[in-house]
Each structure stands twice: as structure tokens, then as C-alpha cells.
Design a protein around this motif. Sequence first.
Motif, PDB file in Angstrom:
ATOM      1  N   LEU A  41       0.867  -1.189   0.000  1.00 57.84           N
ATOM      2  CA  LEU A  41       0.000   0.000   0.000  1.00 57.84           C
ATOM      3  C   LEU A  41       0.895   1.227   0.000  1.00 57.84           C
ATOM      4  CD1 LEU A  41      -2.775  -0.826   2.670  1.00 57.84           C
ATOM      5  CD2 LEU A  41      -3.056  -0.747   0.179  1.00 57.84           C
ATOM      6  N   ARG A  42       0.635   2.118  -0.906  1.00 59.22           N
ATOM      7  CA  ARG A  42       1.420   3.361  -0.961  1.00 59.22           C
ATOM      8  C   ARG A  42       0.927   4.317   0.139  1.00 59.22           C
ATOM      9  NH1 ARG A  42       3.058   5.490  -6.523  1.00 59.22           N
ATOM     10  NH2 ARG A  42       0.891   6.109  -6.851  1.00 59.22           N
ATOM     11  N   PRO A  43       1.634   5.445   0.382  1.00 61.32           N
ATOM     12  CA  PRO A  43       1.222   6.352   1.464  1.00 61.32           C
ATOM     13  C   PRO A  43      -0.269   6.701   1.376  1.00 61.32           C
ATOM     14  CG  PRO A  43       3.321   7.057   0.562  1.00 61.32           C
ATOM     15  CD  PRO A  43       2.862   5.909  -0.293  1.00 61.32           C
ATOM     16  N   TYR A  44      -0.961   6.517   2.468  1.00 60.93           N
ATOM     17  CA  TYR A  44      -2.390   6.842   2.593  1.00 60.93           C
ATOM     18  C   TYR A  44      -3.264   6.179   1.525  1.00 60.93           C
ATOM     19  CZ  TYR A  44      -0.803  10.238   6.001  1.00 60.93           C
ATOM     20  OH  TYR A  44      -0.226  10.825   7.087  1.00 60.93           O
ATOM     21  N   GLU A  45      -2.786   5.116   0.964  1.00 60.45           N
ATOM     22  CA  GLU A  45      -3.603   4.434  -0.045  1.00 60.45           C
ATOM     23  C   GLU A  45      -4.794   3.725   0.617  1.00 60.45           C
ATOM     24  OE1 GLU A  45      -1.409   1.953  -2.784  1.00 60.45           O
ATOM     25  OE2 GLU A  45      -3.259   1.138  -3.651  1.00 60.45           O
ATOM     26  N   ALA A  46      -5.930   3.749  -0.070  1.00 58.51           N
ATOM     27  CA  ALA A  46      -7.132   3.039   0.397  1.00 58.51           C
ATOM     28  C   ALA A  46      -7.681   2.207  -0.757  1.00 58.51           C
ATOM     29  CB  ALA A  46      -8.182   4.023   0.864  1.00 58.51           C
ATOM     30  N   ARG A  47      -8.001   0.949  -0.472  1.00 55.73           N
ATOM     31  CA  ARG A  47      -8.583   0.067  -1.488  1.00 55.73           C
ATOM     32  C   ARG A  47      -9.820  -0.604  -0.939  1.00 55.73           C
ATOM     33  NH1 ARG A  47      -3.039  -3.243  -3.161  1.00 55.73           N
ATOM     34  NH2 ARG A  47      -1.944  -1.363  -3.870  1.00 55.73           N
ATOM     35  N   VAL A  48     -10.839  -0.676  -1.768  1.00 53.43           N
ATOM     36  CA  VAL A  48     -12.010  -1.483  -1.409  1.00 53.43           C
ATOM     37  C   VAL A  48     -12.204  -2.509  -2.513  1.00 53.43           C
ATOM     38  CG1 VAL A  48     -14.489  -1.490  -0.978  1.00 53.43           C
ATOM     39  CG2 VAL A  48     -13.100   0.450  -0.207  1.00 53.43           C
ATOM     40  N   TYR A  49     -12.180  -3.783  -2.138  1.00 50.71           N
ATOM     41  CA  TYR A  49     -12.456  -4.860  -3.092  1.00 50.71           C
ATOM     42  C   TYR A  49     -13.851  -5.396  -2.832  1.00 50.71           C
ATOM     43  CZ  TYR A  49      -7.401  -5.103  -3.990  1.00 50.71           C
ATOM     44  OH  TYR A  49      -6.116  -4.816  -4.341  1.00 50.71           O
ATOM     45  N   LEU A  50     -14.618  -5.510  -3.884  1.00 51.46           N
ATOM     46  CA  LEU A  50     -15.941  -6.105  -3.752  1.00 51.46           C
ATOM     47  C   LEU A  50     -15.912  -7.436  -4.495  1.00 51.46           C
ATOM     48  CD1 LEU A  50     -18.801  -5.582  -2.697  1.00 51.46           C
ATOM     49  CD2 LEU A  50     -19.325  -4.522  -4.894  1.00 51.46           C
ATOM     50  N   VAL A  51     -16.062  -8.512  -3.746  1.00 47.82           N
ATOM     51  CA  VAL A  51     -15.923  -9.839  -4.342  1.00 47.82           C
ATOM     52  C   VAL A  51     -17.288 -10.514  -4.362  1.00 47.82           C
ATOM     53  CG1 VAL A  51     -14.621 -11.996  -4.247  1.00 47.82           C
ATOM     54  CG2 VAL A  51     -13.634  -9.906  -3.281  1.00 47.82           C
ATOM     55  N   LYS A  52     -17.796 -10.741  -5.561  1.00 45.02           N
ATOM     56  CA  LYS A  52     -19.159 -11.297  -5.661  1.00 45.02           C
ATOM     57  C   LYS A  52     -19.114 -12.805  -5.909  1.00 45.02           C
ATOM     58  CE  LYS A  52     -21.242  -7.015  -7.030  1.00 45.02           C
ATOM     59  NZ  LYS A  52     -22.508  -6.360  -7.231  1.00 45.02           N
TER      60      LYS A  52
END
Length: 553
Positions: free
Chosen positions: A542-553
Amino acid sequence: MDKTWWKESVVYQIYPRSYQDSNGDGIGDLKGITKRLPYLQWLGVDVIWLSPIFQSPNDDNGYDISDYQNIMTEFGTMEDFDELLEEAHKLGLKIMLDLVVNHSSDEHRWFMESRSSKDNPYRDYYIWREGKEGKEPNNWGGSFGGSAWQYDEVTNMYYLHTFSKKQPDLNWDNPVLRNEVFSMMTWWLDKGVDGFRMDVINMISKDTTFPDGNKEGRLYGDFTPYVMNGPHVHAYLQEMNEKVLSKYDVMTVGETPAVSVEDAKKYAGFHTNELNMVFQFEHMCVDEGRYGKWSRKPLDLVELKRIFTKWQTGLDGIGWNSLYWNNHDQPRIVSRWGNDKEYRVKSAKMLGTCLHMLQGTPYIYQGEEIGMTNVDFTSIHQYKDIESLNQYDDFVNKIGMDKEEAFARIKRSSRDNARTPMQWDSSQYAGFSTVDTWIEVNPNYVDINVENQINDETSILHFYRNLIAFRKANEIVVYGTYEPLFEENETIFAYKRTLGEEVMYVLCNFTDKEVKLPSFEYEENKKDLAIHNDTAWEKGMLRPYEARVYLVK
Ligand code: GLC
Ligand code: CA
């Protein structure tokens, strides 16, 4: 879990004094808010919470109400309010009022009657006690400095004020007072308002033996155990629910400092017939030190996550919580736990993601959606807030603290950080007003403003708009269960939400460094990436202040 509109909603809080001035007096007003409704509709929020708009001498900017059924002169007229409500409803926006009934103003008619004589019919609307050996009835301190008791020479007795001496506490043990409050609420609901945010509502029932409070390391005794979550608070809220709230489909949120998850299950339980949700402070206190909020420790992310997890899992399926980083009483989150310099945009987006993907109803405080920062005032005279000014005075004159140190403490935590005018555009006074404003505009409005960001799809504003749209499109955000991930990790806030077959992973780097992502049950796949605040993506990092949301269906 039952589906209800207030769980699915996003609330936007307006501090009317600082939102939009429409008549060039440097003070925000109702007509100004009406003018900005299309902006709020564009943003996608559902409910607008207005900080108090009622008649008030403004000792605490409207949290001291002298007439609950009239509009503050500076904010406009009842016609202006009716117009605001009608226009909001036309645009599909709801209006939630601030119900401040733990106390009124000392200029309220009830209090003027009450103080006038011991046998006045309004005497028991407030809390009067005899002094003890020529001193206050007990050692409690008020929330804004000084004793919590004020001597009144008319009847030679003291009245209780848990906030300033111009905010006498109402006596909820008096059924006549309770009915008076209930009929006032009914009057507003019949007008068509959509709910109430209830100011310090868990303080309305006091331990009437009034024991001294713990004084350790403080100037006055602490009233918390005798005032917060007092003996009859649940009975009074159930009565309010039965007599008023149950008759309307409205939203209620209780501002409840010093509550535990167990308390919240009663205040905001799905079947306890009190309120819809609490607005609690445990996560906001995580960085407090010796002088409470006036001394700040660096953020301990593990502790912050522990608190969120406790609330998320504790209330799941049982009751409901508000989600917030900011309000009119807190310094700006991007300056507090983000980075208001080189990573302002990215950290603001990360903080928004982290909060909005949790279970609960999210609140956006005006200006948060554009990443407004704390203000860089250089003199105590620039501050307006009674709490900040009294605290500075206590530090310097009672504790003997060095002036510079006292100033630095105020600057970091003052509520005025949140109260500088909304930054609409880069014109003088930020599009908020056309004249000198009641509190100075943050000079960074030239860069940080709505106009710039509306025209930039990569802005914080568009990012917030997408967060809201994502919530509307995915029930998992509202109704999914929560599970923490990497609980002991000191840099990443990560969690998993699950609803039926669907799973969502939220990964947020709270630091300005690149960090390694521990491996976990899900192998990252870019095709599942639903929300992202970065242009680059590298598996396992994760880069500085990176945010990720994964939606797995
Ligand atoms: C609440 C309000 C705060 C106010 C206090 C007294 O905490 O949010 O702004 O000063 O109550 O009404
Ligand atoms: Ca005005």
C-alpha cells in the motif's frame, strides 16, 4: 436486520453560522442554506442536520436556546425556515433539527420565571439547590470551566449548569417540564421536520444526591458518573418515544458522550423504543492525554481499531451507531489523523473510505467533503468559541501555564477549527460572504474550495460523492457484518464485510510511508477493485495513505 431508510442514509451536518451568508452581514443564515440545497442534492446526501437555528443570545452559538419555537434573528425568519424545509423536500432531502434540551439559555422565559421566586410555577423547571457552608452545593466543574453551580442572589440559591452559566440545566425529573419539551417537539414534527439530533441527551437525568466528583489532577470535581447515563434517562427517553417519536417516521440520533456499548444497546437498540442511533465519542478520545482533548498523543492505530471493532461487533444486529470523524466540536480530521500538507487529498480520501465502509450511518461535516483543514490562527483574539476562550483563561490564569504553551494547546484542539466559514470558491471571503465574517475565513480557501473541486473529477469532493453512490448501490455497505483484519498491524486499518455471498475488503494505510500488506484469505485481484484513491496499484503493497475497497461477488 430490518431495513430502514435511516440506516441507508448519509447525513450532512451544517453549522448554519458558517455555511452561507445571504444578506451580507458576515453570518451564515437560512436563506444561504436554501441556496446551497442543489449542491447537497448533487453530492447525494439524504439528511441535513442543522446545528441549532433557534432564538439564542449565542453564548455557545445557539446551543443556548431562549425560544425553541422561533428562529435566531441573525439566521432569518420562520418563513425562511418553511421555505428551506419545502425546498429541501422538493429535492428529496430531509431536515433534522438539533434538539438542545439538557439545558436552555438563562434568557429563556422559563428560566427568568424560575429564578424570580421559590414558589414560581416554573421554579422546578431547573435544578436549584441551597449552598453548603456558604459555598457551592458540591465540587462539580462545568464543561466550559468554573464551577457547575451559579449563585443567584434573587432567592439566595444555586442553579446547576453543566455547560456555561448561561446554560442552566433543565429539570427532567419534573413531569411538567417533560411534557413541555414533548409538545415543543410535536410542534416541529407537525411542521414536517424529519427528525432530531439530541444534544447531550444522555445527561438529562442526574443523581440528585449530588455527590462530590473526583478532583484528582483537576480544578473541579468530575460530574461524569453522576450526570451521564443517570438513573431515569432510559425511562425519560421511552416516555418521549411513546408520547412523540413513535407517532412519526423520523430519524433520531442521540449525542451520547461517555457511553459504553452496553449503554448504547439501550439508547439505540432495535427493540428498546428509545432512539434510532447513538453518536458516541470513544474513538474521538483515543489520542487524548493528561488534559483531555487539550493534550494530544500521536494516534495509536491499534487502539483505534480495537475501539471500532468493539462497537462494530457489539452492536451488530442489536442496535445502530453513527459514523463520523468530524463535527462542529472536533478539529478537522485531515489535520488530525491524516496529513494536511503534501498528502492532503490522498489522506482525506483514505479517511473517508475507512469510515464510510463501516456499519452505521455516516455523517459528513460541512467542508469535510473538500478536505478543509484546521485553521492557522496566530492570536487568541481570533478565536470565538466560549470553550476555547475559557480554557485558555484557565490554563494561563488558574494553572499558571506559559502563554505560548496554552495557545498551542488551544490551536490544536479548538472547536473553531471546524467553525471557519465554508469554502465555496476563490473569491474574497471564499464565496461565503461579501464582508468581514464573524470568524475569519481560513486563508487556504484560495486552493481548497468547492468550485475547484466540482470541476475536477479526481477531487476529494467527487470521491465523497462516489462513496455515497457506492453505498446506495451496494447493500453490503449498510447491512453487511464486520470482521477486523490484521488487528495488531500498526499502520493498516483493514476489515472485511460480508452479506450473503458477497464479501468486501477494505484496506487503508494510515501513514505517509509505503507499507507491506500481510497476506490474508483473499488474493488481491485488480478486477475486484471497487474504490481506490491512487493512480498506481501494486499487489501486496500500500502506498502512502492508499485506500482500497475490493468487492468480491
Ligand atoms: C454538545 C454540542 C456542543 C455544545 C454542548 C452544549 O456537546 O455538540 O457544541 O457546546 O453540547 O450544548
Ligand atoms: Ca447573514
